[in-house]
Scaffold this active site. Structure first.
Site, PDB file in Angstrom:
ATOM      1  N   GLY A 188      -0.615   2.373   0.299  1.00 54.89           N
ATOM      2  CA  GLY A 188      -1.266   3.666   0.482  1.00 54.89           C
ATOM      3  C   GLY A 188      -1.419   4.046   1.939  1.00 54.89           C
ATOM      4  O   GLY A 188      -1.019   3.312   2.844  1.00 54.89           O
ATOM      5  N   ALA A 209      -7.252   0.732  -5.338  1.00 54.57           N
ATOM      6  CA  ALA A 209      -8.243   1.550  -6.042  1.00 54.57           C
ATOM      7  C   ALA A 209      -7.573   2.476  -7.036  1.00 54.57           C
ATOM      8  O   ALA A 209      -6.424   2.887  -6.846  1.00 54.57           O
ATOM      9  CB  ALA A 209      -9.061   2.375  -5.047  1.00 54.57           C
ATOM     10  N   ILE A 231      -5.277  -6.978  -8.893  1.00 51.16           N
ATOM     11  CA  ILE A 231      -6.552  -7.549  -8.451  1.00 51.16           C
ATOM     12  C   ILE A 231      -7.505  -7.828  -9.601  1.00 51.16           C
ATOM     13  O   ILE A 231      -8.566  -8.436  -9.387  1.00 51.16           O
ATOM     14  CB  ILE A 231      -7.244  -6.662  -7.391  1.00 51.16           C
ATOM     15  CG1 ILE A 231      -7.618  -5.289  -7.964  1.00 51.16           C
ATOM     16  CG2 ILE A 231      -6.386  -6.527  -6.142  1.00 51.16           C
ATOM     17  CD1 ILE A 231      -8.528  -4.481  -7.045  1.00 51.16           C
ATOM     18  N   LYS A 246     -16.757   3.091  -8.662  1.00 46.91           N
ATOM     19  CA  LYS A 246     -16.788   2.611  -7.280  1.00 46.91           C
ATOM     20  C   LYS A 246     -18.168   2.034  -6.939  1.00 46.91           C
ATOM     21  O   LYS A 246     -18.268   1.051  -6.189  1.00 46.91           O
ATOM     22  CB  LYS A 246     -16.424   3.734  -6.312  1.00 46.91           C
ATOM     23  CG  LYS A 246     -14.981   4.184  -6.398  1.00 46.91           C
ATOM     24  CD  LYS A 246     -13.983   3.098  -6.032  1.00 46.91           C
ATOM     25  CE  LYS A 246     -13.937   2.825  -4.558  1.00 46.91           C
ATOM     26  NZ  LYS A 246     -12.868   1.833  -4.199  1.00 46.91           N
ATOM     27  N   LEU A 262      -4.120   4.259   3.906  1.00 48.62           N
ATOM     28  CA  LEU A 262      -4.950   3.343   4.675  1.00 48.62           C
ATOM     29  C   LEU A 262      -4.274   1.981   4.804  1.00 48.62           C
ATOM     30  O   LEU A 262      -4.323   1.348   5.866  1.00 48.62           O
ATOM     31  CB  LEU A 262      -6.331   3.203   4.031  1.00 48.62           C
ATOM     32  CG  LEU A 262      -7.305   2.268   4.742  1.00 48.62           C
ATOM     33  CD1 LEU A 262      -7.516   2.681   6.195  1.00 48.62           C
ATOM     34  CD2 LEU A 262      -8.643   2.225   3.990  1.00 48.62           C
ATOM     35  N   TYR A 320     -15.477   8.438 -11.668  1.00 52.92           N
ATOM     36  CA  TYR A 320     -14.887   7.721 -10.542  1.00 52.92           C
ATOM     37  C   TYR A 320     -15.979   7.120  -9.659  1.00 52.92           C
ATOM     38  O   TYR A 320     -15.920   5.947  -9.265  1.00 52.92           O
ATOM     39  CB  TYR A 320     -14.007   8.672  -9.731  1.00 52.92           C
ATOM     40  CG  TYR A 320     -13.578   8.150  -8.386  1.00 52.92           C
ATOM     41  CD1 TYR A 320     -12.636   7.136  -8.275  1.00 52.92           C
ATOM     42  CD2 TYR A 320     -14.114   8.683  -7.203  1.00 52.92           C
ATOM     43  CE1 TYR A 320     -12.248   6.651  -7.027  1.00 52.92           C
ATOM     44  CE2 TYR A 320     -13.720   8.211  -5.971  1.00 52.92           C
ATOM     45  CZ  TYR A 320     -12.789   7.196  -5.882  1.00 52.92           C
ATOM     46  OH  TYR A 320     -12.407   6.727  -4.648  1.00 52.92           O
TER      47      TYR A 320
END
Length: 283
Positions: free
Chosen positions: A11, A57, A36, A126, A13, A122
């Protein structure tokens, strides 16, 4: 020598983290490379790793409203799996989180210790991931909340605005949602600074300083590209109804950096100018 692992490395980042860590011992794994949520796969990937940046994510905010289970698997169960594995290995985990853990109805910047109060599915997933990291790896677990990200290696708001600005006479952009435009290159450097600093574990807010509405963000982007900001017209969020509600106020406070003896990130306009001049938007 410190060995780093980046999950979700494909991604925006993740790519900028790889650049920020250039010359170091880095393992960069995409979602295709590492699930993960799989404890065995995570344990194998963490062998010999000292610092994990979890950029993996589920970020399809609207889709999460009808498939919260899928979002929870990555954003909460995945974070829990990494927290357990890093704690067992005495490794550092830096979990990337979001402004969406808040309602977005504040009028002053959200503190790091503000109670979580997610606005949508969402955000709930998180928030659960944050709680898992802080509970299961309290000594070396970091949560870094960010927002309004843009960068070179993925779809982003400035690039979309510039494309629309060249295709249309005017572009309508919401002016009633306020936040902090954040360049992923700046965030990546801040994350590396945090990993290297020995700062106390806990919650930090990784956004560029200052505030802007999406309308102001678009106007600034047009100015950087040499387009007239008058082409951007303000509207309100009622004109762009989506399945998941968005926070109206996504401004995050940065006091934790100062308490840790670290400088917070620079103003968003300075970051946008450097991003534009360095060709991030394809100019």
């Amino acid at each position: 020598m410190t060995r780093y692992l980046i999950t979700g490395a494909s991604g925006m980042l993740g790519h900028d983290l790889q650049r920020a860590l250039e010359g170091r011992d880095v393992v960069a794994l995409s979602r295709a490379d590492l699930d993960i949520t799989d404890p065995a796969a995570v344990a194998a990937a963490l062998a010999g790793i000292d610092v994990v940046f979890n950029c993996a994510a589920y970020t399809k905010v609207d889709a999460a409203e009808t498939d919260e289970e899928a979002a929870y698997a990555v954003n909460a169960t995945g974070a829990e799996t990494l927290a357990l594995a890093t704690a067992a290995n005495d490794a550092t985990l830096i979990q990337i989180s979001t402004d969406y853990v808040f309602q977005g109805d504040a009028t002053t910047p959200y503190r790091e210790d503000e109670p979580r109060d997610p606005l949508n599915a969402y955000g709930r997933t998180k928030a659960a991931g944050e709680e898992a990291v802080l509970r299961l790896n309290p000594a070396r677990g970091y949560v870094v909340r960010t927002a309004w990200l843009y960068g070179a290696d993925g779809p982003n708001f400035p690039t979309t605005m510039l494309r629309l600005g060249r295709e249309r006479d005017t572009v309508s952009v919401v002016a009633d949602q306020v936040g902090q435009p954040t360049w992923t290159a700046d965030l990546a450097r801040q994350l590396v600074l945090l990993a290297d600093s020995g700062a106390p574990a806990g919650i930090y807010h990784g956004t560029n300083a200052g505030t802007a509405s999406w309308f102001e963000f678009a106007q600034a982007t047009f100015q950087e590209a040499g387009l007239s900001p008058d082409k951007v017209e303000p509207t309100d969020s009622s004109q762009f109804v989506r399945p998941a509600p968005r926070p109206a106020y996504s401004v995050l406070g940065h006091d934790a950096w100062s308490r840790a003896g670290l400088a917070p990130m620079r103003d968003w306009r300075a970051a946008l100018h450097e991003a534009a001049t360095s060709g991030v938007f394809g100019e």
